[in-house]
Design an enzyme around this catalytic site. Structure first.
Site, PDB file in Angstrom:
ATOM      1  N   CYS A  20      25.199  40.627  66.352  1.00 19.89           N
ATOM      2  CA  CYS A  20      26.094  41.085  65.276  1.00 19.89           C
ATOM      3  C   CYS A  20      26.471  40.137  64.183  1.00 19.89           C
ATOM      4  O   CYS A  20      26.884  39.715  64.542  1.00 19.89           O
ATOM      5  CB  CYS A  20      27.701  41.697  65.803  1.00 19.89           C
ATOM      6  SG  CYS A  20      28.453  42.415  64.758  1.00 19.89           S
ATOM      7  N   CYS A  28      30.120  40.290  62.009  1.00 22.43           N
ATOM      8  CA  CYS A  28      31.298  39.624  63.095  1.00 22.43           C
ATOM      9  C   CYS A  28      30.917  39.683  64.081  1.00 22.43           C
ATOM     10  O   CYS A  28      30.349  38.320  64.861  1.00 22.43           O
ATOM     11  CB  CYS A  28      32.139  40.511  62.434  1.00 22.43           C
ATOM     12  SG  CYS A  28      31.861  42.770  63.342  1.00 22.43           S
ATOM     13  N   SER A  29      31.178  39.621  65.022  1.00 18.51           N
ATOM     14  CA  SER A  29      31.518  39.630  66.824  1.00 18.51           C
ATOM     15  C   SER A  29      31.330  41.000  67.575  1.00 18.51           C
ATOM     16  O   SER A  29      31.570  41.335  68.529  1.00 18.51           O
ATOM     17  CB  SER A  29      32.106  38.766  67.030  1.00 18.51           C
ATOM     18  OG  SER A  29      33.710  39.362  66.926  1.00 18.51           O
ATOM     19  N   CYS A  30      30.385  42.297  67.443  1.00 22.84           N
ATOM     20  CA  CYS A  30      30.529  43.358  67.436  1.00 22.84           C
ATOM     21  C   CYS A  30      29.845  43.638  69.193  1.00 22.84           C
ATOM     22  O   CYS A  30      28.765  42.812  68.623  1.00 22.84           O
ATOM     23  CB  CYS A  30      29.139  44.509  66.839  1.00 22.84           C
ATOM     24  SG  CYS A  30      29.986  45.488  65.962  1.00 22.84           S
TER      25      CYS A  30
END
Lengths: 212, 91
Positions: free
Chosen positions: A116, A119-121
């Protein structure tokens, strides 16, 4: 002598972690304020907040490993998983909430990698919280620019004739890699198969373990 | 816009401010529709708790050569990303 920290090393030889004596950040203050207001207004209870944290902490890569092991041994389930990952995970009884899951399959000539960049999906509702490195700027930028170099640093040297497909989770989908079933596992049951499936193999930075 | 798998699309080279889920490194690049994912609320409004109209979301596949040119590690490797319909134009 006990409690003498002047050398900053514990008796085990590890450095002591600094106490968190600094001031709260803006967002930490905001979180506490909103949570306390919602509890005060009766929107949620402190116990419900704790239960939600417990539920998230109870999710682990072992859930994903069971999904992968089932797909390895049940071709019809595998077809359903590749068609609709969310429905397949729910069919196995996993409470993944509203998550939209896409499974991408490694084959003899194709390898998949998940990142991702924005962000941090991560498929948290199935696998639990992502590893720290997954959220770093280094991984997020390098996995799209030089993914083969990143894989080699994880100990995975992709053959030149393998096609690498990188998946950037930019919006509403979450991704899990369905690794290829290791050779020499024909006689293994699904518990034994699930024990071969690592978290990293479901992100694509590793391969499943080989049978002992 | 209803795009079927295999359709060639270009990502718009816009640079609007705000919460944008189209990564900068894909803007202006051409790829093909890998699959349609259905309608989702536009995060460009949803991020600010504004009324968010639903937009069709697609997975678009690019070659690494298209994105990185001669810097690509292996030109035939691919990158898939989710992009909303209003960021796409047929190419």
């Amino acid at each position: 002598m006990p409690h003498d920290h002047h050398d900053h090393l514990s008796p085990s030889g590890h450095p002591y972690r600094q106490d968190n004596d600094g001031p709260l950040s803006y967002w930490q203050t905001m979180e506490i304020a909103v949570r306390e207001l919602m509890i005060e207004k009766g929107e949620v209870s402190a116990a419900e907040v704790s239960a939600q944290i417990d539920a998230m902490d109870a999710r682990t890569p072992a859930n994903g490993a069971r999904v992968v092991a089932r797909a390895w041994s049940d071709p019809e389930f595998k077809a359903r998983l590749l068609a609709n990952g969310s429905d397949a995970a729910r069919e196995m009884g996993f409470d993944i909430g509203p998550m939209h899951l896409v499974a991408v399959e490694n084959t003899e000539d194709t390898h998949n990698l998940i990142v991702c960049t924005l962000c941090s999906c991560y498929p948290r509702n199935l696998l639990g919280l992502p590893p720290d490195w997954y959220k770093t700027r280094e991984y997020r930028s390098r996995a799209v620019k030089e993914p083969r170099k990143v894989l080699s640093e994880f100990g995975l040297d992709l053959p030149e004739n393998t096609t690498l497909r990188v998946h950037d989770s930019t919006a509403d989908m979450r991704y899990i890699v369905l690794p290829a079933r290791p050779k020499g596992t024909d006689s293994m049951d699904s518990d034994a198969l699930a024990a071969l499936v690592t978290r990293d193999s479901m992100i694509g930075v590793g391969l499943p373990k080989s049978p002992a | 816009m209803n795009l079927t798998p295999g359709t060639r699309v270009r990502i718009r080279a816009w640079s609007p401010p705000g919460h944008i889920r189209t990564p900068n490194y894909l803007r202006g690049r051409t790829g093909i529709i890998e699959r349609a994912l259905g309608p989702f609320e536009n995060p460009e409004q949803r991020a600010y708790a504004l009324p968010a109209p639903k937009r069709e979301l697609y997975r678009v596949r690019f070659s690494m050569a298209e994105i990185w040119g001669s810097d690509a590690e292996r030109p035939e490797d691919t990158l898939d990303a989710e992009v909303y319909a209003h960021w796409l134009e047929e190419a």
